[in-house]
Design an enzyme around this catalytic site. Structure first.
Site, PDB file in Angstrom:
ATOM      1  N   THR A 252       0.843  -1.184   0.000  1.00  0.00           N
ATOM      2  CA  THR A 252       0.000   0.000   0.000  1.00  0.00           C
ATOM      3  C   THR A 252       0.879   1.236   0.000  1.00  0.00           C
ATOM      4  OG1 THR A 252       0.021   0.134   2.409  1.00  0.00           O
ATOM      5  CG2 THR A 252      -1.689  -1.219   1.425  1.00  0.00           C
ATOM      6  N   ASN A 372       1.494  -8.156   2.605  1.00  0.00           N
ATOM      7  CA  ASN A 372       0.518  -9.173   2.230  1.00  0.00           C
ATOM      8  C   ASN A 372      -0.735  -9.017   3.081  1.00  0.00           C
ATOM      9  OD1 ASN A 372      -0.823 -11.946   2.520  1.00  0.00           O
ATOM     10  ND2 ASN A 372       0.545 -12.276   0.780  1.00  0.00           N
TER      11      ASN A 372
END
Length: 502
Positions: A252, A372
């Site tokens: 992100t 993840n």
């Protein structure tokens, strides 16, 4: 012994702080070549420096001479908007593709206090240019959305008729859009068409889906799908989302900011895992998994330094003498005080009036995760950091490392799949703030700490330190493209405000 009146201590102000990240994963010198390293470093320094300037620039107040500065919410979302607009990062314009070649975006924002909803997540977005601004808008309107309806009152027939016409018009508009969305109501998580309808209502910038297309992400998508086909689709599609030999974004971008009022905000945005299933929802919009912010009060003054070292009795003595409020006190001479401090576990300072010894400490922490997302979801990773800090009484830096540092909870969650599927890989950034008050509520100390750790190849991040210098890092020790990157020296944020990257 010397008996003297102590000097008054003014209430301390909280110093604003800032840290950003641009993803984590299989980022190594082998998968991030020098040219790419330079691009990421310049982008990180540009974003963190522009945001630092924004954070320190007062708003123009027309009705009063008092200056107001951007809030933590405004600062964090400002930074993430810049990251969303930069195609290097897996969010907004640089978002990855699903297996079907679609961009589906997610974002979230949360504050330690001050807004009723505290945290909001949005997901399944295909047309909102800056998803972080939608999350912020829902959060800011949450106080109105959660307000109880007024008690019934009799209305004039004309008022009743007018209200009925307005409601009917709204229903017609909603029907044309396909969903009935009067507001975000009391909801914390919103998806797809409903979330995008709110974005229209709020007047946010909307784009066609091809706005999110970049050739780099498309090439990553194609290579991943080809690897998956060569493997016969075995391994549950892992070959399409993670590679040992290539950095495929599965993280992100995010920012954490602390403002002068002591509020911390975390803001996070992503396109998700490369070649994820269409409709998959990751950790980014999920409270406690990919982001978290909270504040609590503890009795006493924790004796833990920002580095995790317990303060010695001598340290505590010196701090207490410097910070206690005015009042008669007996202060030992340096030699005698040192001798007694070495023998006692707490500061030795006698005062005829004792209420100021009853201290309370307000701690707050906000964290943004990257990596993840499915592993973050399985471990409630970011909320776990807050829980360890709050209920185990540890510094937030130690709590964060226990979860996302090497051999931490995230890595252990992957089991024997660690290093083979991308599971468990990730990192976090955050800020902890500590405010100590006496029995009368007077602030006697403030301190804050930048938090960061990761367990994988690397994590893109940048921050402003206590002295106002900018740092950008990918690894624990970077060997970059210029003297500052190679030596670990800081940068002057003013050099990067004009922007060197697009």
């Amino acid at each position: 012994m010397e008996y003297r009146q102590q000097a008054p201590t003014a209430s301390a102000a909280v110093k604003p702080r800032l840290i950003i990240h641009g993803g984590a994963g299989n980022i190594t010198p082998a998968t991030l070549l020098p040219e790419a390293y330079s691009q990421y470093r310049e982008a990180l320094l540009t974003v963190v420096s522009k945001t630092d300037t924004y954070m320190r620039t007062p708003h123009h107040a027309k009705a009063t001479s008092n200056q107001t500065f951007p809030t933590a919410l405004e600062t964090a979302t400002f930074a993430v908007t810049l990251l969303e607009d930069n195609a290097l990062f897996n969010s907004g314009h640089g978002a990855v593709f699903t297996r079907d070649g679609i961009n589906e975006l997610e974002a979230s924002v949360m504050v330690t206090r001050g807004l009723a909803k505290r945290g909001v997540g949005v997901m399944g977005l295909r047309r909102v240019r800056n998803p972080i601004l939608l999350a912020r808008a829902i959060l800011e309107r949450g106080d109105d959305d959660l307000r109880p309806p007024p008690l019934p009152q009799s209305m004039h027939p004309a008022q009743t008729a007018k209200q009925g016409i307005q409601q009917e018009a709204r229903r017609d508009t909603d029907a044309a859009r396909g969903v009935d969305v009067p507001s975000a109501q009391g909801h914390t998580l919103l998806h797809g068409e409903t979330a995008e309808t709110l974005a229209h209502m709020y007047g946010l910038a909307m784009v066609e889906p091809d706005y999110f297309f970049t050739q780099k992400r498309w090439d990553e998508h194609v290579r991943g799908m080809e690897r998956d086909r060569r493997g016969g689709g075995g391994g549950g599609g892992v070959a399409a989302t993670w590679s040992r030999d290539e950095y495929l974004p599965q993280g992100t971008c995010g920012a954490v900011a602390l403002d002068a009022d002591g509020v911390i905000c975390c803001a996070t945005s992503t396109g998700g895992l490369t070649n994820k299933l269409t409709g998959r929802i990751g950790d980014t919009p999920m409270l406690g998994a990919g982001f978290w912010a909270e504040e609590w009060t503890e009795p006493g003054d924790p004796t833990i330094t920002a580095t995790g070292r317990r303060r010695s009795a001598r340290d505590q003595l010196q701090q207490y003498q410097a910070l206690t409020r005015p009042g008669p006190a007996v202060v030992l001479s340096q030699a005698l005080g040192g001798l007694i401090a070495d023998c006692l576990p707490t500061p030795f300072l006698y005062s005829p009036v004792s209420p100021r010894s009853h201290l309370t400490t307000t701690r707050s922490v906000a964290v943004s995760g990257t990596g993840n997302g499915d592993s973050f979801l399985r471990t409630a990773a970011v909320r776990t950091v807050g829980s360890i800090a709050r209920f185990a009484g540890l510094p937030s830096a130690d709590a964060l490392t226990q979860v996302t540092g090497p051999s931490g909870e995230l890595q252990r969650s992957a089991g024997n799949r660690w290093g083979r599927t991308g599971e468990g890989e990730g990192g976090m950034i955050g800020i902890e703030s500590v405010i100590v008050r006496d029995a009368e509520g007077t602030v006697v100390e403030t301190r804050s700490n930048i938090l960061q750790d990761y367990n994988c190849g690397g994590m893109f991040r940048a921050w402003i330190d206590d002295d106002g210098s900018a740092f950008a890092r990918v690894w624990r020790q970077d060997y970059g493209v210029d003297s500052n990157a190679k030596s670990g020296k800081p940068d002057d944020p003013r050099c990067w405000v004009s922007g060197k990257t697009t």
